[in-house]
Design a protein around this motif. Structure first.
Motif, PDB file in Angstrom:
ATOM      1  N   UNK A  33      85.959 -10.577  61.740  1.00 22.68           N
ATOM      2  CA  UNK A  33      85.589 -11.039  60.402  1.00 22.68           C
ATOM      3  C   UNK A  33      86.785 -10.938  59.454  1.00 22.68           C
ATOM      4  N   UNK A  34      87.568  -9.874  59.603  1.00 23.15           N
ATOM      5  CA  UNK A  34      88.730  -9.684  58.741  1.00 23.15           C
ATOM      6  C   UNK A  34      89.777 -10.768  58.952  1.00 23.15           C
ATOM      7  N   UNK A  35      89.765 -11.401  60.116  1.00 26.74           N
ATOM      8  CA  UNK A  35      90.734 -12.446  60.427  1.00 26.74           C
ATOM      9  C   UNK A  35      90.292 -13.820  59.942  1.00 26.74           C
ATOM     10  N   UNK A  36      89.059 -13.936  59.442  1.00 29.67           N
ATOM     11  CA  UNK A  36      88.572 -15.212  58.936  1.00 29.67           C
ATOM     12  C   UNK A  36      89.190 -15.506  57.570  1.00 29.67           C
ATOM     13  N   UNK A  37      88.824 -16.623  56.970  1.00 32.43           N
ATOM     14  CA  UNK A  37      89.495 -17.090  55.767  1.00 32.43           C
ATOM     15  C   UNK A  37      89.038 -16.483  54.458  1.00 32.43           C
ATOM     16  N   UNK A  38      88.272 -15.420  54.488  1.00 36.76           N
ATOM     17  CA  UNK A  38      87.835 -14.755  53.263  1.00 36.76           C
ATOM     18  C   UNK A  38      89.009 -14.045  52.591  1.00 36.76           C
ATOM     19  N   UNK A  39      88.882 -13.840  51.285  1.00 33.89           N
ATOM     20  CA  UNK A  39      89.919 -13.155  50.523  1.00 33.89           C
ATOM     21  C   UNK A  39      89.826 -11.637  50.649  1.00 33.89           C
ATOM     22  N   UNK A  40      88.647 -11.129  50.986  1.00 34.63           N
ATOM     23  CA  UNK A  40      88.407  -9.689  51.053  1.00 34.63           C
ATOM     24  C   UNK A  40      87.223  -9.463  51.989  1.00 34.63           C
ATOM     25  N   UNK A  41      86.950  -8.204  52.305  1.00 38.08           N
ATOM     26  CA  UNK A  41      85.806  -7.857  53.149  1.00 38.08           C
ATOM     27  C   UNK A  41      85.068  -6.683  52.509  1.00 38.08           C
ATOM     28  N   UNK A  42      83.744  -6.826  52.400  1.00 38.38           N
ATOM     29  CA  UNK A  42      82.883  -5.767  51.862  1.00 38.38           C
ATOM     30  C   UNK A  42      82.042  -5.180  52.980  1.00 38.38           C
ATOM     31  N   UNK A  43      82.060  -3.861  53.098  1.00 36.47           N
ATOM     32  CA  UNK A  43      81.245  -3.162  54.091  1.00 36.47           C
ATOM     33  C   UNK A  43      80.037  -2.537  53.405  1.00 36.47           C
ATOM     34  N   UNK A  44      78.866  -2.754  53.990  1.00 38.92           N
ATOM     35  CA  UNK A  44      77.616  -2.338  53.365  1.00 38.92           C
ATOM     36  C   UNK A  44      77.054  -1.090  54.027  1.00 38.92           C
ATOM     37  N   UNK A  45      77.004  -0.001  53.273  1.00 40.39           N
ATOM     38  CA  UNK A  45      76.383   1.232  53.743  1.00 40.39           C
ATOM     39  C   UNK A  45      74.936   1.349  53.290  1.00 40.39           C
ATOM     40  N   UNK A  46      74.534   0.587  52.267  1.00 40.90           N
ATOM     41  CA  UNK A  46      73.180   0.725  51.733  1.00 40.90           C
ATOM     42  C   UNK A  46      72.143   0.146  52.691  1.00 40.90           C
ATOM     43  N   UNK A  47      72.321  -1.120  53.047  1.00 42.85           N
ATOM     44  CA  UNK A  47      71.368  -1.776  53.947  1.00 42.85           C
ATOM     45  C   UNK A  47      71.982  -2.127  55.293  1.00 42.85           C
ATOM     46  N   UNK A  48      73.298  -2.006  55.415  1.00 41.24           N
ATOM     47  CA  UNK A  48      73.956  -2.243  56.686  1.00 41.24           C
ATOM     48  C   UNK A  48      74.037  -0.967  57.504  1.00 41.24           C
ATOM     49  N   UNK A  49      74.677  -1.068  58.682  1.00 43.60           N
ATOM     50  CA  UNK A  49      74.743   0.087  59.588  1.00 43.60           C
ATOM     51  C   UNK A  49      76.022   0.899  59.430  1.00 43.60           C
ATOM     52  N   UNK A  50      76.821   0.587  58.407  1.00 46.85           N
ATOM     53  CA  UNK A  50      78.074   1.315  58.233  1.00 46.85           C
ATOM     54  C   UNK A  50      77.838   2.770  57.840  1.00 46.85           C
ATOM     55  N   UNK A  51      78.705   3.615  58.353  1.00 51.91           N
ATOM     56  CA  UNK A  51      78.685   5.056  58.096  1.00 51.91           C
ATOM     57  C   UNK A  51      80.047   5.470  57.522  1.00 51.91           C
ATOM     58  N   UNK A  52      80.164   6.738  57.166  1.00 56.81           N
ATOM     59  CA  UNK A  52      81.464   7.216  56.689  1.00 56.81           C
ATOM     60  C   UNK A  52      82.543   6.997  57.743  1.00 56.81           C
ATOM     61  N   UNK A  53      82.209   7.231  59.001  1.00 57.29           N
ATOM     62  CA  UNK A  53      83.193   7.051  60.073  1.00 57.29           C
ATOM     63  C   UNK A  53      83.598   5.589  60.204  1.00 57.29           C
TER      64      UNK A  53
END
Length: 257
Positions: A33-53
């Protein structure tokens, strides 16, 4: 550490920044996803599966792709806001900021004194922790790292002027699905509702009048363009699950044609 062409600089200059939205914490998927044409990347800890690690690792992945990394923390977890900054995040989005007190607590975790109460402890190798040169990071980071208070409820909307006035709040970010639930008094969860266009416009206008930034989640490109025209300059578009679905759908449709 001097940050050139930073997320903060780009947004404050009036540039529109289009961010990917990552809900799946798999590191290889985030790398793609980071290699796609977006200007930035947002990681979601609220409703996504992202953790501190995963955000600690993910921020490095995103920055290696030459893009700003943004983290949406869980509700009320301002301690994680500070952690995300220590990990190298360029901005943090805090959900459910419904009052001045919420905004003040968020700002305190995001900014070093005299603006806030953030504790010193940057982690990444590009931040010279406790070494010669670290003062440059200290003296610039309050301006370079952005705090976005989410406006999602009627209480937040009514307190908008006061939230925007809080020192250390750099901007507001709208979650249109939750906002539509609040605006309809629980009758619908519809981020595409026409009923919320007027209040969304007012949010963007008030942010601009306060010299603050306005961001929003857009469920699709058509609404991203619409929100941009209303004055939102930081726009997150759909999500990784949506990108997978859209890509698969387009390929299958092309097969069937």
């Amino acid at each position: 550490m001097t940050i050139s062409h930073s997320l903060a600089t780009r947004l404050r200059s009036g540039e529109t920044v289009r961010s990917a939205w990552s809900t799946i914490s798999d590191p290889l998927l985030l790398e793609n996803i980071s290699a796609l044409g977006f200007d930035a990347v947002t990681m979601d800890m609220q409703h996504g599966s992202h953790t501190e690690a995963s955000i600690c690792q993910g921020i490095g992945t995103i920055k290696a792709a030459g893009k700003p990394a943004i983290v949406r923390i869980p509700v009320g977890r301002f301690d994680i806001a500070s952690r995300a900054l220590d990990f190298g995040a360029n901005a943090v989005i805090a959900p459910m900021i419904n009052s001045v007190e919420d905004a003040q607590a968020f700002a305190a975790a995001m900014k070093y004194p005299p603006v806030g109460e953030r504790s010193w402890g940057p982690l990444r190798s590009d931040i010279s922790y406790g070494q010669a040169g670290s003062n440059e990071y200290l003296l610039t980071v309050n301006q370079e790292t952005l705090s976005f208070a989410m406006i999602e409820t009627r209480a937040a909307y009514e307190a908008l002027d006061d939230i925007l006035a809080v020192r250390g709040i750099d901007g507001v970010f709208v979650g249109p699905a939750d906002f539509s639930i609040a605006w309809s008094n629980g009758r619908e969860a519809n981020p595409l509702s026409e009923d919320i266009v007027v209040p969304l416009t007012r949010i963007a206008q008030k942010a601009a009048a306060s010299n603050k930034l306005a961001g929003i989640y857009a469920p699709n490109s058509a609404f991203a363009k619409r929100y941009n025209a209303l004055g939102f300059r930081f726009i997150t578009l759909a999500s990784d699950r949506g990108y997978l679905a859209a890509g698969a759908s387009a390929m299958l449709k092309a097969w069937d044609e």
